[in-house]
Design an enzyme around this catalytic site. Structure first.
Site, PDB file in Angstrom:
ATOM      1  N   HIS A 192     -80.305  -1.006 -10.607  1.00  8.98           N
ATOM      2  CA  HIS A 192     -80.250  -1.567 -11.961  1.00  8.98           C
ATOM      3  C   HIS A 192     -81.503  -2.405 -12.178  1.00  8.98           C
ATOM      4  O   HIS A 192     -81.524  -3.605 -11.949  1.00  8.98           O
ATOM      5  CB  HIS A 192     -78.974  -2.416 -12.126  1.00  8.98           C
ATOM      6  CG  HIS A 192     -78.730  -2.903 -13.526  1.00  8.98           C
ATOM      7  ND1 HIS A 192     -77.485  -3.302 -13.968  1.00  8.98           N
ATOM      8  CD2 HIS A 192     -79.559  -3.073 -14.574  1.00  8.98           C
ATOM      9  CE1 HIS A 192     -77.569  -3.695 -15.231  1.00  8.98           C
ATOM     10  NE2 HIS A 192     -78.835  -3.571 -15.621  1.00  8.98           N
TER      11      HIS A 192
ATOM     12  N   HIS B   4     -84.620  -2.445 -15.183  1.00  9.30           N
ATOM     13  CA  HIS B   4     -85.273  -1.919 -16.386  1.00  9.30           C
ATOM     14  C   HIS B   4     -86.768  -2.084 -16.160  1.00  9.30           C
ATOM     15  O   HIS B   4     -87.238  -3.209 -16.003  1.00  9.30           O
ATOM     16  CB  HIS B   4     -84.850  -2.698 -17.623  1.00  9.30           C
ATOM     17  CG  HIS B   4     -83.362  -2.679 -17.855  1.00  9.30           C
ATOM     18  ND1 HIS B   4     -82.759  -1.802 -18.730  1.00  9.30           N
ATOM     19  CD2 HIS B   4     -82.360  -3.406 -17.300  1.00  9.30           C
ATOM     20  CE1 HIS B   4     -81.445  -2.010 -18.712  1.00  9.30           C
ATOM     21  NE2 HIS B   4     -81.171  -2.970 -17.853  1.00  9.30           N
TER      22      HIS B   4
ATOM     23  N   HIS C  96     -74.254   0.523 -19.261  1.00  8.99           N
ATOM     24  CA  HIS C  96     -73.983  -0.910 -19.252  1.00  8.99           C
ATOM     25  C   HIS C  96     -72.630  -1.123 -19.936  1.00  8.99           C
ATOM     26  O   HIS C  96     -72.406  -0.601 -21.038  1.00  8.99           O
ATOM     27  CB  HIS C  96     -75.035  -1.674 -20.049  1.00  8.99           C
ATOM     28  CG  HIS C  96     -76.347  -1.871 -19.353  1.00  8.99           C
ATOM     29  ND1 HIS C  96     -77.071  -0.846 -18.833  1.00  8.99           N
ATOM     30  CD2 HIS C  96     -77.055  -3.010 -19.096  1.00  8.99           C
ATOM     31  CE1 HIS C  96     -78.180  -1.332 -18.283  1.00  8.99           C
ATOM     32  NE2 HIS C  96     -78.201  -2.638 -18.426  1.00  8.99           N
TER      33      HIS C  96
ATOM     34  N   GLU D 283     -70.780  -6.556 -19.547  1.00 10.70           N
ATOM     35  CA  GLU D 283     -71.745  -7.627 -19.248  1.00 10.70           C
ATOM     36  C   GLU D 283     -71.306  -8.839 -20.078  1.00 10.70           C
ATOM     37  O   GLU D 283     -70.872  -9.837 -19.532  1.00 10.70           O
ATOM     38  CB  GLU D 283     -73.162  -7.173 -19.603  1.00 10.70           C
ATOM     39  CG  GLU D 283     -74.229  -8.246 -19.406  1.00 10.70           C
ATOM     40  CD  GLU D 283     -75.633  -7.801 -19.840  1.00 10.70           C
ATOM     41  OE1 GLU D 283     -75.750  -6.781 -20.534  1.00 10.70           O
ATOM     42  OE2 GLU D 283     -76.607  -8.511 -19.476  1.00 10.70           O
TER      43      GLU D 283
ATOM     44  N   ASP E  36     -82.111  -6.320 -12.576  1.00  6.92           N
ATOM     45  CA  ASP E  36     -82.025  -6.146 -14.028  1.00  6.92           C
ATOM     46  C   ASP E  36     -83.396  -6.249 -14.698  1.00  6.92           C
ATOM     47  O   ASP E  36     -84.018  -5.223 -14.961  1.00  6.92           O
ATOM     48  CB  ASP E  36     -81.029  -7.144 -14.634  1.00  6.92           C
ATOM     49  CG  ASP E  36     -80.417  -6.678 -15.941  1.00  6.92           C
ATOM     50  OD1 ASP E  36     -80.674  -5.539 -16.341  1.00  6.92           O
ATOM     51  OD2 ASP E  36     -79.644  -7.461 -16.543  1.00  6.92           O
ATOM     52  N   ASP E  37     -83.842  -7.465 -14.971  1.00  8.39           N
ATOM     53  CA  ASP E  37     -85.132  -7.700 -15.636  1.00  8.39           C
ATOM     54  C   ASP E  37     -85.842  -8.830 -14.906  1.00  8.39           C
ATOM     55  O   ASP E  37     -85.893  -9.968 -15.387  1.00  8.39           O
ATOM     56  CB  ASP E  37     -84.898  -8.070 -17.101  1.00  8.39           C
ATOM     57  CG  ASP E  37     -84.153  -6.978 -17.841  1.00  8.39           C
ATOM     58  OD1 ASP E  37     -84.763  -5.954 -18.172  1.00  8.39           O
ATOM     59  OD2 ASP E  37     -82.923  -7.141 -18.045  1.00  8.39           O
TER      60      ASP E  37
HETATM   61  N1  HPA Z   1     -78.250  -5.615 -20.850  1.00  9.56           N
HETATM   62  C1  HPA Z   1     -78.431  -4.797 -21.871  1.00  9.56           C
HETATM   63  N2  HPA Z   1     -79.598  -4.280 -22.185  1.00  9.56           N
HETATM   64  C2  HPA Z   1     -80.642  -4.571 -21.427  1.00  9.56           C
HETATM   65  C3  HPA Z   1     -80.522  -5.404 -20.345  1.00  9.56           C
HETATM   66  C4  HPA Z   1     -79.259  -5.943 -20.027  1.00  9.56           C
HETATM   67  O1  HPA Z   1     -79.050  -6.704 -19.068  1.00  9.56           O
HETATM   68  N3  HPA Z   1     -81.755  -5.507 -19.810  1.00  9.56           N
HETATM   69  C5  HPA Z   1     -82.578  -4.732 -20.533  1.00  9.56           C
HETATM   70  N4  HPA Z   1     -81.910  -4.161 -21.531  1.00  9.56           N
HETATM   71 ZN    ZN Z   2     -79.484  -4.045 -17.469  1.00  8.68          ZN
END
Ligand code: HPA
Ligand code: ZN
Length: 351
Positions: A26, A28, A206, A209, A287-288
């Site tokens: 996971h 991006h 996703h 969250e 994630d990011d």
């Molecule tokens: N959630 C949803 N969209 C996203 C995320 C995330 O954590 N990171 C990049 N796009």
């Molecule tokens: Zn994500």
């Protein structure tokens, strides 16, 4: 009998977590765009940024929820203009991941974020593909791409994006669903995901969250998702927890992301220990990382320090990351051997 990891003292856990081989599932790629690269690419393309310098941009990375993050994430991605930019971005992530003993990464990318600005699909695909090839050849790190649809856009636009990407069908292994979760349930994309399954693509989404457990049910039952990205809200639904555990549906959990987007009041209250205790195939991911303060190892270190997870959990999480990947069985067995060797070395060093 299956192999059982030897116990490792808490003091040795940080080194073990860093040294253990693992997969990241996971990430991006646009979320690995560091402020330094944003400024470098802006300079290359003559783009004026609304921040004085890297420090000022980093200071803006304070988020109250997912949408506040996404606004800056899409703004940052605006500096990605040509094939070389996507190559640099992908290659930089893989170089970093290799230093963290990630042996395999399944990487999300958001083509709509780029094609909407006039960037050709081919520039995105060729740049990321070349980064993946070089990562394997030069760094020994394997990777594959997963195309994500932006859920705040329409299903029609998702279909158009799929169509535009099909000339590169062999360069991505699956599709996902990301962006603003609340108000955009998985069922909105039922038809395009059905088409993706017909094409033989893997399916992830996703869900859970910020959104309710109901979105996780929809991702499973309607999209037929093979993995759930995040999924941390599942703890509020006992029947869902049983379903995820019984079917070994992996959750790609991202602790620092959840902390930075205030999904939990603090990391000590993160649901990861609960997910593991219930027998779910949970994994740890970044994630990011450029926006949330750390790559995979930082995520492991932070959540272990905050929740007191032990070496058995470390082993389970790394093993889960291989089990949950879309790699073939022979590769998975090799990674498991390397994981067990890392635990034996850590045990020997401590005795
Ligand atoms: N959630 C949803 N969209 C996203 C995320 C995330 O954590 N990171 C990049 N796009
Ligand atoms: Zn994500």
């Amino acid at each position: 009998m299956s192999w059982a990891p030897p116990p490792i003292a808490a003091a040795r856990l940080p080194a073990l977590l860093a040294a253990a081989p693992k997969a990241e599932l996971h990430i991006h790629i646009e979320g690995s765009l560091e402020p330094e690269m944003i400024f470098a690419l802006a300079a290359r393309h003559g783009i004026a940024l609304p921040y004085a310098d890297v420090q000022a941009l980093r200071r803006a990375y304070a988020f109250g929820n997912l949408q506040q993050f996404l606004d800056l994430y899409y703004q940052g991605a605006d500096v990605l203009r040509d094939e070389e930019d996507f190559y640099q971005l992908g290659r930089a992530y893989l170089a970093r991941a290799a230093t963290e003993n990630i042996v395999h990464a399944e990487i999300f990318f958001d083509p709509q974020t780029h094609t909407a600005r006039g960037v050709p699909m081919g520039a995105v695909m060729r740049g990321l593909r070349r980064a993946s090839d070089d990562g394997r050849r030069e760094l020994g790190i394997g990777s594959a791409l997963i195309l994500c649809f932006l859920r705040h856009l329409s299903e029609r636009e998702a279909f158009e994006t799929l169509e535009a990407a099909l000339p590169w069908r062999d360069d991505f292994i699956g599709v996902g669903l990301d962006s603003s979760e609340l108000g955009h349930p998985p069922e909105k994309f039922a038809r395009v995901f059905a088409r993706c399954r017909e094409l033989g693509l893997h399916v992830v989404a996703h869900a859970g969250e910020e959104g309710p457990p109901e979105y996780i049910w929809q991702a499973l039952d309607i999209l037929k998702a093979e993995r759930i990205d995040h999924g941390v809200q599942a703890v509020h639904d006992a029947a869902l927890m049983r379903r995820l555990a019984q079917r070994r549906i992996p959750l790609t959990v991202c602790p620092l992301s959840n902390q930075k987007l205030q999904v939990f009041p603090d990391l000590a209250h993160h649901s990861l220990p609960q997910l593991l205790a219930a027998g779910l195939c949970a994994t740890v991911n970044s994630d990011d990382p450029a926006y949330f303060g750390g790559y995979v190892n930082a995520n492991f270190q932070a959540v272990f320090a905050a929740t007191g997870l032990d070496s058995a959990a470390a082993y389970q999480l790394a093993a889960n990351s291989f089990e949950a990947s879309f790699a073939d069985a022979a590769l998975k067995r090799r990674w498991m051997d390397r994981l067990q060797a890392a635990f034996e070395r850590a045990h020997d060093a401590g005795s």
